[in-house]
Write a protein that holds these residues in place. Sequence first.
Motif, short mmCIF file in Angstrom:
data_model
loop_
_atom_site.label_atom_id
_atom_site.label_comp_id
_atom_site.label_asym_id
_atom_site.label_seq_id
_atom_site.Cartn_x
_atom_site.Cartn_y
_atom_site.Cartn_z
N HIS A 128 -7.20 -4.28 10.27
CA HIS A 128 -6.38 -5.34 9.71
C HIS A 128 -5.50 -4.79 8.60
N ASP A 129 -4.56 -5.62 8.15
CA ASP A 129 -3.50 -5.15 7.27
C ASP A 129 -3.95 -4.54 5.94
N ARG A 130 -5.08 -5.03 5.44
CA ARG A 130 -5.49 -4.59 4.10
C ARG A 130 -6.27 -3.28 4.12
N SER A 131 -6.57 -2.75 5.30
CA SER A 131 -7.35 -1.52 5.38
C SER A 131 -6.54 -0.34 4.85
N ILE A 132 -7.22 0.60 4.21
CA ILE A 132 -6.51 1.81 3.80
C ILE A 132 -6.98 3.00 4.64
N ALA A 133 -7.43 2.69 5.89
CA ALA A 133 -7.93 3.74 6.77
C ALA A 133 -6.91 4.19 7.81
N THR A 134 -5.83 3.44 7.99
CA THR A 134 -4.90 3.76 9.05
C THR A 134 -3.77 4.69 8.56
N PHE A 135 -3.14 5.38 9.52
CA PHE A 135 -2.06 6.31 9.20
C PHE A 135 -0.77 5.56 8.88
N ARG A 136 -0.71 4.97 7.70
CA ARG A 136 0.51 4.32 7.25
C ARG A 136 0.98 5.05 6.00
N PRO A 137 2.30 5.09 5.76
CA PRO A 137 2.79 5.83 4.59
C PRO A 137 2.10 5.43 3.29
N SER A 138 1.89 4.10 3.08
CA SER A 138 1.27 3.67 1.82
C SER A 138 -0.17 4.19 1.70
N ASN A 139 -0.89 4.25 2.84
CA ASN A 139 -2.25 4.75 2.80
C ASN A 139 -2.29 6.26 2.60
N TRP A 180 -4.37 8.57 -0.15
CA TRP A 180 -5.22 9.74 0.13
C TRP A 180 -4.73 10.96 -0.65
N MET A 181 -3.40 11.16 -0.68
CA MET A 181 -2.85 12.33 -1.38
C MET A 181 -3.10 12.22 -2.89
N THR A 182 -2.97 11.01 -3.41
CA THR A 182 -3.23 10.80 -4.84
C THR A 182 -4.68 11.12 -5.17
N MET A 183 -5.58 10.74 -4.27
CA MET A 183 -7.00 11.02 -4.50
C MET A 183 -7.29 12.52 -4.41
N ALA A 184 -6.61 13.21 -3.47
CA ALA A 184 -6.78 14.67 -3.38
C ALA A 184 -6.27 15.32 -4.67
N PHE A 185 -5.13 14.84 -5.16
CA PHE A 185 -4.57 15.33 -6.42
C PHE A 185 -5.60 15.13 -7.54
N GLN A 186 -6.18 13.95 -7.58
CA GLN A 186 -7.16 13.62 -8.63
C GLN A 186 -8.42 14.48 -8.50
N GLY A 187 -8.82 14.78 -7.25
CA GLY A 187 -9.99 15.64 -7.05
C GLY A 187 -9.79 17.01 -7.69
N GLY A 188 -8.63 17.60 -7.40
CA GLY A 188 -8.31 18.90 -8.01
C GLY A 188 -8.18 18.80 -9.51
N THR A 233 -11.71 14.20 -0.32
CA THR A 233 -10.67 14.45 -1.33
C THR A 233 -11.14 15.24 -2.54
N THR A 234 -12.42 15.60 -2.61
CA THR A 234 -12.86 16.32 -3.81
C THR A 234 -13.25 17.77 -3.55
N HIS A 235 -13.33 18.16 -2.29
CA HIS A 235 -13.59 19.56 -1.98
C HIS A 235 -12.87 19.93 -0.69
N LEU A 236 -12.62 21.21 -0.49
CA LEU A 236 -11.72 21.60 0.59
C LEU A 236 -12.39 22.24 1.80
N MET A 241 -1.41 16.54 7.85
CA MET A 241 -2.04 15.72 6.82
C MET A 241 -3.04 16.54 5.99
N ARG A 242 -3.80 17.39 6.69
CA ARG A 242 -4.80 18.19 5.95
C ARG A 242 -4.13 19.24 5.09
N VAL A 243 -3.00 19.75 5.58
CA VAL A 243 -2.23 20.68 4.75
C VAL A 243 -1.77 19.96 3.48
#
Lengths: 193, 58
Positions: free
Chosen positions: A4-15, A19-27, A159-162, B1-3
């Motif tokens: 459904h629309d509120r999920s942040i699990a799908t491949f949408r630009p906003s989601n 994910w990228m912000t969380m990876a940034f925060q992990g590092g 997002t916290t380890h590679l 995406m993983r990159v």
Amino acid sequence: MLSHDRSIATFRPSNIVIWMTMAFQGGYLNMVALMSCGKFVSHLTRYATLLPKFVVSENTVEFSLCLFIPAAFVTGAIFSAFLVDSRLIRERSPKYWVAFGSMSLCLAGLLGLGLRGAFGTFGEGLIEAHDFLFLSALAFICGLQNASITSISGSIIRTTHLSGIATDLGIGIVRLWTLKISRPDSVPSFIQI
Amino acid sequence: MRVGLITFFVMGAFISYLACERWGYTSLSVPLISTSLLFLVLYLRDMAGPKPRPEDRN
């Protein structure tokens, strides 16, 4: 459930931004821990590997750290599981915002206490009990963040380890190449690799 | 995406290194701002979404 629309699990630009912000925060948080106390907070493999060494050498400070950091990380993951995973299983809408709000509160608390001198001088290393508290709080945030993103992505994204991401990347590259040769009609987009 | 995930992780560590060297504990304000913004976005998204009907809960 996840579509459904509120999920942040799908491949949408906003989601993907989330994910990228969380990876940034992990590092970012891992480096804060390294710069302040000379220790990592999301690299649990390190603590699991070093634990026997500190048992044998009777280094109680490092031994305690090997228990505190993973315990705090797991506590964060448990907290997240109540808010996200448990609700997904019961087919209720996951409370992403409570998880992210809790992370904000923890970070605000650490920032406030740090500026008031509660954790000593920044970069002095692991010296006193308050450094354990600081590192444990950072590990809690990492566990909470990692578990939230892991639950909603079906264990695809960490997002916290590679290590996991690097493994998936290697598999994905070969899968993309194999599908291009054998089944050109079913090749996934590069963004999904 | 993983990159992308790996790149952003490294970028976060790099910026954190620079921020910690210069600002100490104040560097925690960067993740605080980003997490607070995400919290706000997710909260508004959750509030704007359809509410489950009572019969859906049973």
